[in-house]
Scaffold this motif. Sequence first.
Motif, PDB file in Angstrom:
ATOM      1  N   PRO A  49       0.835  -1.206   0.000  1.00 45.12           N
ATOM      2  CA  PRO A  49       0.000   0.000   0.000  1.00 45.12           C
ATOM      3  C   PRO A  49       0.863   1.247   0.000  1.00 45.12           C
ATOM      4  O   PRO A  49       2.014   1.224   0.463  1.00 45.12           O
ATOM      5  N   PRO A  50       0.348   2.357  -0.493  1.00 47.47           N
ATOM      6  CA  PRO A  50       1.123   3.601  -0.477  1.00 47.47           C
ATOM      7  C   PRO A  50       1.305   4.116   0.939  1.00 47.47           C
ATOM      8  O   PRO A  50       0.485   3.871   1.824  1.00 47.47           O
ATOM      9  N   THR A  51       2.390   4.854   1.143  1.00 44.70           N
ATOM     10  CA  THR A  51       2.637   5.541   2.408  1.00 44.70           C
ATOM     11  C   THR A  51       2.411   7.021   2.158  1.00 44.70           C
ATOM     12  O   THR A  51       3.207   7.682   1.503  1.00 44.70           O
ATOM     13  N   PHE A  52       1.293   7.552   2.660  1.00 47.79           N
ATOM     14  CA  PHE A  52       0.935   8.935   2.401  1.00 47.79           C
ATOM     15  C   PHE A  52       1.623   9.869   3.386  1.00 47.79           C
ATOM     16  O   PHE A  52       1.724   9.577   4.583  1.00 47.79           O
ATOM     17  N   THR A  53       2.082  11.009   2.864  1.00 46.11           N
ATOM     18  CA  THR A  53       2.727  11.994   3.732  1.00 46.11           C
ATOM     19  C   THR A  53       1.722  12.717   4.607  1.00 46.11           C
ATOM     20  O   THR A  53       2.070  13.267   5.649  1.00 46.11           O
ATOM     21  N   GLY A  54       0.469  12.765   4.184  1.00 50.86           N
ATOM     22  CA  GLY A  54      -0.593  13.366   4.985  1.00 50.86           C
ATOM     23  C   GLY A  54      -1.742  12.399   5.094  1.00 50.86           C
ATOM     24  O   GLY A  54      -1.662  11.256   4.654  1.00 50.86           O
ATOM     25  N   GLY A  55      -2.836  12.880   5.669  1.00 51.43           N
ATOM     26  CA  GLY A  55      -3.992  12.010   5.786  1.00 51.43           C
ATOM     27  C   GLY A  55      -5.148  12.742   6.426  1.00 51.43           C
ATOM     28  O   GLY A  55      -4.971  13.661   7.211  1.00 51.43           O
ATOM     29  N   GLY A  56      -6.362  12.337   6.043  1.00 54.67           N
ATOM     30  CA  GLY A  56      -7.539  12.980   6.606  1.00 54.67           C
ATOM     31  C   GLY A  56      -7.885  14.250   5.859  1.00 54.67           C
ATOM     32  O   GLY A  56      -7.226  14.651   4.900  1.00 54.67           O
ATOM     33  N   ILE A  57      -8.957  14.904   6.310  1.00 56.71           N
ATOM     34  CA  ILE A  57      -9.448  16.096   5.624  1.00 56.71           C
ATOM     35  C   ILE A  57      -9.527  17.304   6.554  1.00 56.71           C
ATOM     36  O   ILE A  57     -10.041  18.347   6.173  1.00 56.71           O
ATOM     37  N   GLU A  58      -9.016  17.160   7.773  1.00 51.97           N
ATOM     38  CA  GLU A  58      -9.085  18.256   8.722  1.00 51.97           C
ATOM     39  C   GLU A  58      -8.072  19.347   8.370  1.00 51.97           C
ATOM     40  O   GLU A  58      -7.028  19.083   7.759  1.00 51.97           O
ATOM     41  N   ALA A  59      -8.376  20.583   8.767  1.00 50.74           N
ATOM     42  CA  ALA A  59      -7.424  21.676   8.620  1.00 50.74           C
ATOM     43  C   ALA A  59      -6.224  21.410   9.531  1.00 50.74           C
ATOM     44  O   ALA A  59      -6.386  20.999  10.684  1.00 50.74           O
ATOM     45  N   THR A  60      -5.018  21.594   9.015  1.00 50.86           N
ATOM     46  CA  THR A  60      -3.818  21.257   9.778  1.00 50.86           C
ATOM     47  C   THR A  60      -2.728  22.297   9.559  1.00 50.86           C
ATOM     48  O   THR A  60      -2.745  23.061   8.593  1.00 50.86           O
ATOM     49  N   GLU A  61      -1.757  22.281  10.476  1.00 53.84           N
ATOM     50  CA  GLU A  61      -0.477  22.956  10.300  1.00 53.84           C
ATOM     51  C   GLU A  61       0.602  21.932  10.619  1.00 53.84           C
ATOM     52  O   GLU A  61       0.579  21.312  11.690  1.00 53.84           O
ATOM     53  N   LEU A  62       1.517  21.757   9.688  1.00 53.76           N
ATOM     54  CA  LEU A  62       2.551  20.744   9.841  1.00 53.76           C
ATOM     55  C   LEU A  62       3.917  21.372   9.615  1.00 53.76           C
ATOM     56  O   LEU A  62       4.098  22.194   8.709  1.00 53.76           O
TER      57      LEU A  62
END
Length: 309
Positions: A49-62
């Motif tokens: 499976p792919p390894t995603f750098t992000g995830g979900g749909i919430e507003a974020t600061e990274l």
Amino acid sequence: MDQSVPWVQVLVQMVHGPDVPVRGIISSADGGLRSRDEVGWTAFSGALPPTFTGGGIEATELRVWRDGMRVRIEHLDGRPLLLCDAVTCWRFRMGRELPRVAPAATLRFVGNGTGLLARRPAEDWVGDDYTRPTGPLTATTYLSRPAWQFELAPPPQSRSPRTAHPMRMVVDQQTGLVLEQRIDAVGSAERWSQFFIGEVFDEALFTWDGPAESVAAEARRQRAADRALRAERRRWFDTHVTAEPLHAAVTADLDLQYLHTFDSGTGAFEARLGRRGITASLARRPRSTEVWELQWAGPVHRWSTSRFD
């Protein structure tokens, strides 16, 4: 920006770079128009499976770092989300004690604005899905850096509210990296709020020396959990409904789909039957006490007459 600078020159910069070490803070907001059901992927059987750098749909600061395929993404409080040392990546998931470890080749820059860490490949600029500016490119300043700003046209046949409006884009002139992309009409935006390039990073930023769970171990754990859930529900059914075998007589009209083999001398044959999503196989041989191995999948029912099996 000088109006004589053509779009294709900016596009080449966006696709090919130069690539330099980069770090900063990326923020994202989706505008609330995307459901959780849209977040997923497909894969061929046996593929990792792919390894995603992000995830979900919430507003974020990274907080992010990238140097080639070395990547670190963490929450602002320092909790890691993803580490990659260019060979191995570790993905930390909410509610999971251990990160999942996988080859760096599975890394995909998707989710929570982390796509700004990567470049859209040349093939992504073919067609009409946010690939063409609606007007001239103009010079601007973003985070005290020279940049270009322009608007990309939406796909003309789009039926989704998220992709029916133009996208505003700001691109760093030196690196060609996207500094901001937003669709104001739906409140969707991804942007750098801090952006620094050309620094040297400590290798320890990108590695994890703690325990981790492999993709195979995760799959085994999930299969075991699924078996346990099925067993629990079966016990409930046995206790509250019945534990006796259930029988149902079904009558179906079947047609001959294909006659695989036949023998005019003995009357033996093997055929495929079916109609409207129902498939079955039927075979006959002269009556015999020898083992008859048909190599059919699923339940096999046998009976005999005085002449045939």
